[in-house]
Design a protein around this motif. Structure first.
Motif, mmCIF file in Angstrom:
data_model
loop_
_atom_site.group_PDB
_atom_site.id
_atom_site.type_symbol
_atom_site.label_atom_id
_atom_site.label_comp_id
_atom_site.label_asym_id
_atom_site.label_seq_id
_atom_site.Cartn_x
_atom_site.Cartn_y
_atom_site.Cartn_z
ATOM 1 N N VAL A 1 58.546 10.897 -38.676
ATOM 2 C CA VAL A 1 59.103 10.195 -37.505
ATOM 3 C C VAL A 1 60.041 9.070 -37.947
ATOM 4 O O VAL A 1 61.172 8.974 -37.481
ATOM 5 C CB VAL A 1 57.973 9.646 -36.608
ATOM 6 C CG1 VAL A 1 58.543 8.851 -35.441
ATOM 7 C CG2 VAL A 1 57.113 10.789 -36.087
ATOM 8 N N SER B 1 64.414 10.224 -26.541
ATOM 9 C CA SER B 1 62.965 10.360 -26.359
ATOM 10 C C SER B 1 62.368 10.992 -27.617
ATOM 11 O O SER B 1 62.903 11.961 -28.142
ATOM 12 C CB SER B 1 62.719 11.235 -25.129
ATOM 13 O OG SER B 1 61.340 11.396 -24.964
ATOM 14 N N GLY B 2 61.309 10.407 -28.126
ATOM 15 C CA GLY B 2 60.665 10.928 -29.324
ATOM 16 C C GLY B 2 61.318 10.483 -30.622
ATOM 17 O O GLY B 2 60.957 10.963 -31.702
ATOM 18 N N SER B 3 62.265 9.537 -30.537
ATOM 19 C CA SER B 3 62.971 9.104 -31.756
ATOM 20 C C SER B 3 62.160 8.088 -32.572
ATOM 21 O O SER B 3 62.595 7.694 -33.658
ATOM 22 C CB SER B 3 64.349 8.536 -31.405
ATOM 23 O OG SER B 3 64.227 7.424 -30.543
ATOM 24 N N GLY B 4 61.030 7.656 -32.039
ATOM 25 C CA GLY B 4 60.167 6.771 -32.829
ATOM 26 C C GLY B 4 60.205 5.314 -32.419
ATOM 27 O O GLY B 4 59.704 4.446 -33.141
ATOM 28 N N LYS B 5 60.739 5.024 -31.232
ATOM 29 C CA LYS B 5 60.852 3.630 -30.785
ATOM 30 C C LYS B 5 59.473 2.989 -30.630
ATOM 31 O O LYS B 5 59.228 1.881 -31.107
ATOM 32 C CB LYS B 5 61.611 3.557 -29.447
ATOM 33 C CG LYS B 5 62.999 4.170 -29.502
ATOM 34 C CD LYS B 5 63.732 4.061 -28.170
ATOM 35 C CE LYS B 5 63.100 4.814 -27.008
ATOM 36 N NZ LYS B 5 63.117 6.274 -27.165
ATOM 37 N N THR B 6 58.587 3.698 -29.921
ATOM 38 C CA THR B 6 57.249 3.143 -29.695
ATOM 39 C C THR B 6 56.473 3.068 -31.013
ATOM 40 O O THR B 6 55.758 2.090 -31.263
ATOM 41 C CB THR B 6 56.491 3.995 -28.654
ATOM 42 O OG1 THR B 6 57.191 3.906 -27.408
ATOM 43 C CG2 THR B 6 55.074 3.503 -28.455
ATOM 44 N N VAL B 7 56.664 4.076 -31.856
ATOM 45 C CA VAL B 7 55.988 4.059 -33.168
ATOM 46 C C VAL B 7 56.447 2.838 -33.971
ATOM 47 O O VAL B 7 55.628 2.147 -34.595
ATOM 48 C CB VAL B 7 56.251 5.381 -33.934
ATOM 49 C CG1 VAL B 7 55.804 5.262 -35.392
ATOM 50 C CG2 VAL B 7 55.535 6.547 -33.256
ATOM 51 N N PHE C 1 53.440 11.881 -38.926
ATOM 52 C CA PHE C 1 52.183 12.327 -38.316
ATOM 53 C C PHE C 1 52.030 13.790 -38.706
ATOM 54 O O PHE C 1 52.848 14.615 -38.288
ATOM 55 C CB PHE C 1 52.211 12.154 -36.801
ATOM 56 C CG PHE C 1 52.308 10.708 -36.370
ATOM 57 C CD1 PHE C 1 51.182 9.888 -36.388
ATOM 58 C CD2 PHE C 1 53.509 10.172 -35.967
ATOM 59 C CE1 PHE C 1 51.270 8.559 -36.002
ATOM 60 C CE2 PHE C 1 53.607 8.844 -35.577
ATOM 61 C CZ PHE C 1 52.479 8.029 -35.592
ATOM 62 N N LYS D 1 55.111 15.962 -39.458
ATOM 63 C CA LYS D 1 56.264 15.493 -38.686
ATOM 64 C C LYS D 1 56.674 14.099 -39.147
ATOM 65 O O LYS D 1 55.938 13.124 -38.958
ATOM 66 C CB LYS D 1 55.910 15.474 -37.196
ATOM 67 C CG LYS D 1 57.109 15.145 -36.316
ATOM 68 C CD LYS D 1 56.721 15.207 -34.848
ATOM 69 C CE LYS D 1 57.785 14.649 -33.945
ATOM 70 N NZ LYS D 1 59.116 15.183 -34.107
#
Ligand SMILES: Nc1ncnc2c1ncn2[C@@H]1O[C@H](COP(=O)(O)OP(=O)(O)O)[C@@H](O)[C@H]1O
Ligand SMILES: [Mg+2]
Length: 285
Positions: free
Chosen positions: A28, A48-54, A23, A26
């Protein structure tokens, strides 16, 4: 006569190859390779923020990869030969909307904050079956009642209840029921226990386990179909109780992929904070 040993049943449901996503500047996901087999229960973990949801949103085609491919089994297509009856894989980047709709018929997502629509529980359970499967209100109602029973809610009490009158635990169950009403072959959860108290978390763990083991109704029409569940989570108690295959993201890559037992005996700077939280470090030594 030589003994013929049947090959292990390896039937991919989701295949991710070299997936990269940034993004802006950044980066990811930096090259994710992951195959999820039919029938697996997989937890995707990571900070948190490691890209799981992405990553999850690439499986549902909300995001397109910058590089790499995501392939998902098409259960509407004619299945392959026995004994596997594998569903052919479709590359999400190459298919049109009509094919996308075919895939959507057989997957469902339980969103992180439930994402329930304003209005009643029945309305929430009706939208996808109507829009994706073209079912009528008369067809949906009994399915909604069954889905609510499957998640441990009394349909008489909650069917007409407004979203805003649900407790946190009930709202999560309704979110699972909304997924179940689609009779998904592939079921995705994003942080299903975040924000719930420990007792409610345990109930949701049990619900995920039962739902995973339950046969989709679709199996009556398609041989070989069983449910596959992918759970994005940072809930270590869920890992301990469900013992799923664990896939850990770190620095944009898969930094661990293996069994629960392998996970808790691994020494790795990215895994140790998890194990600390789970209280297994001292058990190990
Ligand atoms: N739509 C988006 N636009 C820009 N950045 C995003 C978007 N979605 C996610 N990100 C960024 O990607 C990174 C990973 O996010 P996410 O997958 O949500 O993490 P998590 O592992 O906690 O689920 C975060 O830095 C987040 O800010
Ligand atoms: Mg997330």
């Amino acid at each position: 006569m030589p003994v013929v040993v049947a090959p292990p049943e390896v039937v991919p449901e989701v295949v991710i190859e070299g997936l990269q996503k940034s993004f802006g500047d950044k980066s990811v996901l930096r090259g994710i390779d992951l195959t999820v087999q039919r029938g697996e229960l997989v937890a995707i973990v990571g900070g948190s923020g490691s890209g799981k949801t992405v990553l999850l949103k690439h499986i549902t085609a909300h995001f397109q990869p910058d590089a790499g491919r995501v392939l998902v089994a098409d259960h509407e297509a004619a299945p392959g030969p026995a004994p596997e009856f594998a569903a052919p894989l479709l590359d999400l980047a190459t298919i049109d909307e009509a094919h996308m709709d075919r895939l959507r018929m057989h997957w469902a997502v339980v969103f992180q904050r439930n994402a329930l629509l304003t209005g009643t529980v029945l309305r929430n359970l009706s939208v996808e079956p109507r829009e994706v499967k073209g079912l009528s209100d008369e067809e949906i109602r009994p399915l909604a009642i069954e889905a609510l029973r499957d998640v441990g809610l009394d349909p008489e009490l909650v069917l007409e209840r407004d979203r805003d009158a649900l407790s946190g635990g009930m709202a999560k169950r309704v979110a699972v029921a909304r997924a179940l009403v689609m009779d998904p072959v592939l079921l995705l959860y994003d942080e299903p226990t975040s924000g719930l108290d420990p007792e409610m978390c345990r109930q949701i763990h049990d619900l995920i386990r039962e739902t995973h083991r339950a046969q989709p109704r679709f199996a009556e029409q398609r041989r070989g179909v069983v449910r596959t569940s992918i759970v994005v989570t940072h809930d270590t108690e869920l890992l301990r109780r469900l013992k799923p295959r664990i896939v850990m993201l770190g620095d944009g890559e898969v930094c661990f992929d293996g069994t629960y037992d392998e996970f808790i005996t691994r020494t790795d700077r990215r895994i140790e904070p998890y194990l600390q939280q789970m209280g297994v470090l001292h058990e190990r030594s």
